[in-house]
Scaffold this motif. Structure first.
Motif, PDB file in Angstrom:
ATOM      1  N   ILE A 318      35.379  27.530  -4.671  1.00 49.47           N
ATOM      2  CA  ILE A 318      33.984  27.892  -4.947  1.00 49.47           C
ATOM      3  C   ILE A 318      33.982  29.279  -5.576  1.00 49.47           C
ATOM      4  O   ILE A 318      33.594  30.282  -4.969  1.00 49.47           O
ATOM      5  N   ASN A 319      34.461  29.329  -6.803  1.00 46.90           N
ATOM      6  CA  ASN A 319      34.591  30.585  -7.535  1.00 46.90           C
ATOM      7  C   ASN A 319      34.043  30.365  -8.934  1.00 46.90           C
ATOM      8  O   ASN A 319      34.704  29.772  -9.803  1.00 46.90           O
ATOM      9  N   ALA A 320      32.822  30.831  -9.161  1.00 50.68           N
ATOM     10  CA  ALA A 320      32.154  30.579 -10.440  1.00 50.68           C
ATOM     11  C   ALA A 320      32.864  31.250 -11.601  1.00 50.68           C
ATOM     12  O   ALA A 320      32.753  30.786 -12.748  1.00 50.68           O
ATOM     13  N   ALA A 321      33.611  32.313 -11.339  1.00 51.44           N
ATOM     14  CA  ALA A 321      34.329  33.001 -12.415  1.00 51.44           C
ATOM     15  C   ALA A 321      35.477  32.159 -12.955  1.00 51.44           C
ATOM     16  O   ALA A 321      35.893  32.325 -14.107  1.00 51.44           O
ATOM     17  N   ASN A 322      35.993  31.240 -12.128  1.00 53.05           N
ATOM     18  CA  ASN A 322      37.126  30.416 -12.535  1.00 53.05           C
ATOM     19  C   ASN A 322      36.758  28.955 -12.777  1.00 53.05           C
ATOM     20  O   ASN A 322      37.631  28.157 -13.130  1.00 53.05           O
ATOM     21  N   SER A 323      35.501  28.597 -12.581  1.00 47.87           N
ATOM     22  CA  SER A 323      35.081  27.206 -12.725  1.00 47.87           C
ATOM     23  C   SER A 323      33.865  27.118 -13.639  1.00 47.87           C
ATOM     24  O   SER A 323      32.737  27.355 -13.198  1.00 47.87           O
ATOM     25  N   ALA A 338      28.781  23.365  -5.679  1.00 48.64           N
ATOM     26  CA  ALA A 338      29.300  24.229  -4.618  1.00 48.64           C
ATOM     27  C   ALA A 338      29.457  23.454  -3.319  1.00 48.64           C
ATOM     28  O   ALA A 338      30.484  23.578  -2.619  1.00 48.64           O
ATOM     29  N   VAL A 339      28.478  22.644  -2.977  1.00 50.11           N
ATOM     30  CA  VAL A 339      28.552  21.860  -1.742  1.00 50.11           C
ATOM     31  C   VAL A 339      29.637  20.797  -1.855  1.00 50.11           C
ATOM     32  O   VAL A 339      30.392  20.551  -0.901  1.00 50.11           O
ATOM     33  N   GLU A 340      29.769  20.158  -3.027  1.00 50.65           N
ATOM     34  CA  GLU A 340      30.840  19.167  -3.236  1.00 50.65           C
ATOM     35  C   GLU A 340      32.213  19.801  -3.029  1.00 50.65           C
ATOM     36  O   GLU A 340      33.089  19.239  -2.354  1.00 50.65           O
ATOM     37  N   GLU A 341      32.397  20.974  -3.645  1.00 53.58           N
ATOM     38  CA  GLU A 341      33.685  21.668  -3.519  1.00 53.58           C
ATOM     39  C   GLU A 341      33.958  22.031  -2.059  1.00 53.58           C
ATOM     40  O   GLU A 341      35.107  21.951  -1.591  1.00 53.58           O
ATOM     41  N   ALA A 342      32.925  22.429  -1.344  1.00 55.88           N
ATOM     42  CA  ALA A 342      33.104  22.778   0.064  1.00 55.88           C
ATOM     43  C   ALA A 342      33.591  21.577   0.858  1.00 55.88           C
ATOM     44  O   ALA A 342      34.566  21.652   1.614  1.00 55.88           O
ATOM     45  N   ASN A 356      32.558  32.881  -4.283  1.00 54.82           N
ATOM     46  CA  ASN A 356      32.360  33.915  -5.305  1.00 54.82           C
ATOM     47  C   ASN A 356      31.415  33.349  -6.364  1.00 54.82           C
ATOM     48  O   ASN A 356      31.761  32.398  -7.061  1.00 54.82           O
ATOM     49  N   VAL A 357      30.218  33.943  -6.492  1.00 55.51           N
ATOM     50  CA  VAL A 357      29.242  33.468  -7.482  1.00 55.51           C
ATOM     51  C   VAL A 357      28.909  34.566  -8.492  1.00 55.51           C
ATOM     52  O   VAL A 357      27.853  34.554  -9.112  1.00 55.51           O
ATOM     53  N   SER A 358      29.815  35.513  -8.656  1.00 51.22           N
ATOM     54  CA  SER A 358      29.574  36.656  -9.540  1.00 51.22           C
ATOM     55  C   SER A 358      29.826  36.272 -11.004  1.00 51.22           C
ATOM     56  O   SER A 358      30.953  36.320 -11.492  1.00 51.22           O
ATOM     57  N   ILE A 359      28.742  35.886 -11.671  1.00 53.52           N
ATOM     58  CA  ILE A 359      28.812  35.527 -13.099  1.00 53.52           C
ATOM     59  C   ILE A 359      27.579  36.083 -13.804  1.00 53.52           C
ATOM     60  O   ILE A 359      26.587  36.442 -13.166  1.00 53.52           O
ATOM     61  N   ASP A 360      27.649  36.142 -15.143  1.00 56.23           N
ATOM     62  CA  ASP A 360      26.514  36.603 -15.937  1.00 56.23           C
ATOM     63  C   ASP A 360      25.327  35.649 -15.783  1.00 56.23           C
ATOM     64  O   ASP A 360      25.492  34.459 -15.496  1.00 56.23           O
ATOM     65  N   LEU A 368      24.224  34.200  -3.936  1.00 57.32           N
ATOM     66  CA  LEU A 368      25.234  34.210  -2.888  1.00 57.32           C
ATOM     67  C   LEU A 368      24.618  33.790  -1.555  1.00 57.32           C
ATOM     68  O   LEU A 368      25.178  32.957  -0.826  1.00 57.32           O
ATOM     69  N   ALA A 369      23.454  34.336  -1.233  1.00 54.38           N
ATOM     70  CA  ALA A 369      22.784  33.962   0.017  1.00 54.38           C
ATOM     71  C   ALA A 369      22.404  32.488   0.016  1.00 54.38           C
ATOM     72  O   ALA A 369      22.573  31.782   1.024  1.00 54.38           O
ATOM     73  N   GLU A 370      21.906  31.999  -1.118  1.00 49.91           N
ATOM     74  CA  GLU A 370      21.509  30.590  -1.197  1.00 49.91           C
ATOM     75  C   GLU A 370      22.727  29.659  -1.093  1.00 49.91           C
ATOM     76  O   GLU A 370      22.664  28.602  -0.443  1.00 49.91           O
ATOM     77  N   THR A 371      23.826  30.048  -1.725  1.00 49.34           N
ATOM     78  CA  THR A 371      25.037  29.221  -1.667  1.00 49.34           C
ATOM     79  C   THR A 371      25.588  29.177  -0.249  1.00 49.34           C
ATOM     80  O   THR A 371      25.995  28.116   0.240  1.00 49.34           O
ATOM     81  N   ILE A 372      25.596  30.300   0.415  1.00 48.34           N
ATOM     82  CA  ILE A 372      26.065  30.344   1.802  1.00 48.34           C
ATOM     83  C   ILE A 372      25.214  29.438   2.675  1.00 48.34           C
ATOM     84  O   ILE A 372      25.724  28.668   3.498  1.00 48.34           O
ATOM     85  N   GLY A 373      23.894  29.509   2.503  1.00 42.14           N
ATOM     86  CA  GLY A 373      23.022  28.653   3.282  1.00 42.14           C
ATOM     87  C   GLY A 373      23.278  27.180   3.034  1.00 42.14           C
ATOM     88  O   GLY A 373      23.351  26.371   3.977  1.00 42.14           O
ATOM     89  N   ALA A 374      23.442  26.812   1.764  1.00 46.45           N
ATOM     90  CA  ALA A 374      23.673  25.407   1.422  1.00 46.45           C
ATOM     91  C   ALA A 374      25.006  24.917   1.965  1.00 46.45           C
ATOM     92  O   ALA A 374      25.116  23.794   2.482  1.00 46.45           O
ATOM     93  N   VAL A 375      26.052  25.747   1.852  1.00 44.73           N
ATOM     94  CA  VAL A 375      27.377  25.354   2.324  1.00 44.73           C
ATOM     95  C   VAL A 375      27.405  25.273   3.851  1.00 44.73           C
ATOM     96  O   VAL A 375      27.940  24.321   4.435  1.00 44.73           O
ATOM     97  N   GLN A 376      26.803  26.269   4.523  1.00 47.63           N
ATOM     98  CA  GLN A 376      26.814  26.241   5.988  1.00 47.63           C
ATOM     99  C   GLN A 376      26.038  25.053   6.548  1.00 47.63           C
ATOM    100  O   GLN A 376      26.337  24.580   7.653  1.00 47.63           O
TER     101      GLN A 376
END
Length: 569
Positions: A318-323, A338-342, A356-360, A368-376
């Motif tokens: 779950i690394n947006a910089a590499n995917s 993100a949820v599929e990858e998890a 890691n969701v640090s992208i332009d 980041l907060a939303e992804t954490i919530g969805a994955v958890q």
């Protein structure tokens, strides 16, 4: 009978914690029921309707030797009072409760905060900030009235406990204790968190005491305290059901030996409090040693990073910089990938997931907060939060339920000064990268020196050594083969001599090389033999999970090869 000597009474409360076991009162609710209050009526409304009754009950506990009196506010939040149509009187009811305790001559007054019944995100519909405001408003009312401490009491849901503690710590500069209710299965009834997971989550947040509350059989209480004490060196509090008074009293010495600095009951009569006070007078809570284990958890799963535990696989997908595919979906506000990858990584054996969701073109803090919530909401493993932004980290750790790992903290560009206070605030663990203004150190000596610098910085920030996991960064063999050996030697030094837990991003070693999977698996095995305790990998890479499992058997991390047999037998 008086529990405090004249010398004790003049000491600040924090000093008393270190010098003696303190006694907390018994149940106000039970005492009111004994005086005829029907179960259908609110005990908290008695604060304003008949305050003299509340003061008399408090006075009886004070005379019995209780040094700490809880205000009659367990269910005095606005949502709890709304059941009786009294939410608009919240401040009045809480202020009256503090006044009654003061009139009774309480030596120390703790504002009692109980569950609200709200189901908080990411597991329920109530936003984190809305729940936070509920607790903040009640705590402000109690603090304005003059409490000396706060007890977040008999919490049944881990996320609600976190919200209440954050509100308490950020609203009132007072000691905060927390107790948990456990159901028949030994877990918190709503979040299904076990006692150690509850303690691990709360211990690093800045509480003064933590421990069990309702739902604990007194015969097991000392054993439970010892278990919760493994989470940290935070003093313990023991407020369990008093249904079997003889058993509870027989366990008192063992409870104190296990680390209980505050004792009392969640029920019981004044006479029981008097007996408890007599039994613990003059006892001093012991200091407990910290474990080396780095303990991470979600609301249901605990993962230790430690030389005597199985190697921890940290999934990196779950690394947006590499995917590019993940990045595309995130830019559209879609968390499906993100949820599929998890789910796929957990199915492949990942124990922790790095995010890691640090992208332009994306607001990192929000995403980041939303992804954490969805994955958890979909998987139960702990998460590693990968960001260089203190703002993004603060927002992410605020909503994360459990104890997270924080990635991408280094000695470069002021990272330590910016990130470590946020790590400490939320009680997280942290990966320290051996990286500074000069770049990645070339020798084992320079890597170890940076590890020592980061250890000192963590201790200065109040972060325990066992909550630092060192990454002795490896660079690609295509670029410099010698530095691969230096990284492995650094792992040995940091693990054996500094007694810190370690990790590496395995795929870095094969950058720029053909047949990367073969190199990655070989390097993982070499790293584990050098003392690596965790590794950041792609769990879906062919043979990766098998290399973890086989290496743990051969290195003795998988006791009796139990995990290997379960997986492949």
């Amino acid at each position: 009978m008086g529990f405090f000597t004249r010398r004790d009474e003049g000491l600040p409360l924090a000093d008393q914690f270190e010098q003696q076991v303190l006694v907390m009162d018994g149940s106000m609710r039970d005492a009111l029921a004994a005086q005829g209050l029907p179960p259908s009526e609110s005990p908290e409304l008695v604060n304003v309707d008949r305050p003299e009754i509340i003061a008399d009950i408090h006075r009886a506990y004070v005379d019995a030797g209780a040094g700490i009196i809880r205000t009659n506010t367990f269910a005095a939040s606005a949502p709890a009072l709304a059941r009786f149509g009294a939410e608009s009187r919240m401040r009045e009811i809480n202020a009256a409760a503090v006044k009654a305790a003061r009139i009774a001559g309480a030596r120390h007054i703790y504002g009692a905060i109980g569950p609200t019944g709200l189901s908080i995100a990411p597991y329920g519909p109530i936003p984190f900030d809305e729940a936070y405001r509920v607790f903040r408003d009640q705590i402000e009312a109690l603090a304005d009235a003059g409490i000396e401490g706060i007890i977040v009491e008999n919490m049944v849901d881990l996320q609600e406990a976190r919200v209440a503690i954050l509100a308490a710590l950020e609203t009132a500069a007072k000691p905060v204790a927390c107790t948990f209710a456990f159901g028949d299965g030994g877990r918190m009834p709503v979040s299904e968190t076990d006692p150690l997971g509850a303690a691990v989550t709360i211990a690093g947040m800045g509480v003064s005491h933590l421990g069990p509350g309702q739902g604990v059989d007194p015969v097991h209480v000392a054993q439970l305290l010892e278990l919760m004490g493994r989470a940290s060196a935070v003093p313990l509090i023991c407020l369990v059901d008093a249904g079997r008074e003889d058993v509870l009293l027989s366990q008192l010495d063992a409870c104190v030996e296990a680390g209980a600095g505050i004792v009392g009951t969640s029920g019981g009569a004044v006479a029981l409090t008097r007996t408890i006070a007599e039994r613990v007078t003059g006892k001093v809570p012991p200091r407990r040693r910290r474990s080396r284990a780095t303990l991470l958890c979600s609301r249901k799963r605990l993962v230790p990073i430690h030389p005597d535990a199985g190697t921890v696989m940290i999934g990196e997908r779950i690394n947006a910089a590499n995917s590019p595919r993940l990045a595309e979906f995130l830019r559209g506000g879609d968390l499906t990938v993100a949820v599929e990858e998890a789910k796929q990584q957990v199915a492949a054996g990942a124990h922790v997931l790095d995010i890691n969701v640090s992208i332009d073109e994306v607001d990192e803090a929000k995403m980041l907060a939303e992804t954490i919530g969805a994955v958890q909401a979909e998987v139960e493993v702990p998460l590693s939060i990968n960001t260089a932004s203190p703002r993004s980290l603060d927002r992410a750790l605020r909503v994360y339920c459990g104890k997270a790992l924080v990635n991408f903290v280094s000695a470069k560009d002021g990272s330590l000064a910016r990130m470590l206070p946020v790590v400490k605030k939320y009680g997280a663990a942290v990966i320290g990268l051996t990286l500074d203004e000069q770049g990645i150190p070339a020798t084992v000596f320079d890597k170890v020196d940076l590890a020592k610098l980061m250890l000192d910085a963590c201790e200065d920030a109040g972060i325990a050594p066992n909550d630092l996991v060192m990454d002795c960064i490896v660079i690609g063999a295509a670029e410099n083969q010698e530095q691969v050996r230096e990284a492995l030697d650094a792992v040995r030094q940091v693990s054996k001599k500094m007694e810190l837990n370690t990790t590496l991003r395995i795929a870095s070693v094969s950058h720029g090389m053909p047949n990367r999977f073969v190199l990655n698996r070989a390097f993982l095995a070499m790293g584990l033999a050098a003392g690596l305790d965790s590794a950041i990998v792609d769990p879906l890479e062919p043979g990766m999970a098998e290399t973890f499992a086989a290496s743990d058997v051969l290195l003795g991390r998988d006791k009796g090869a139990a995990a290997f047999k379960q997986r492949f037998g």
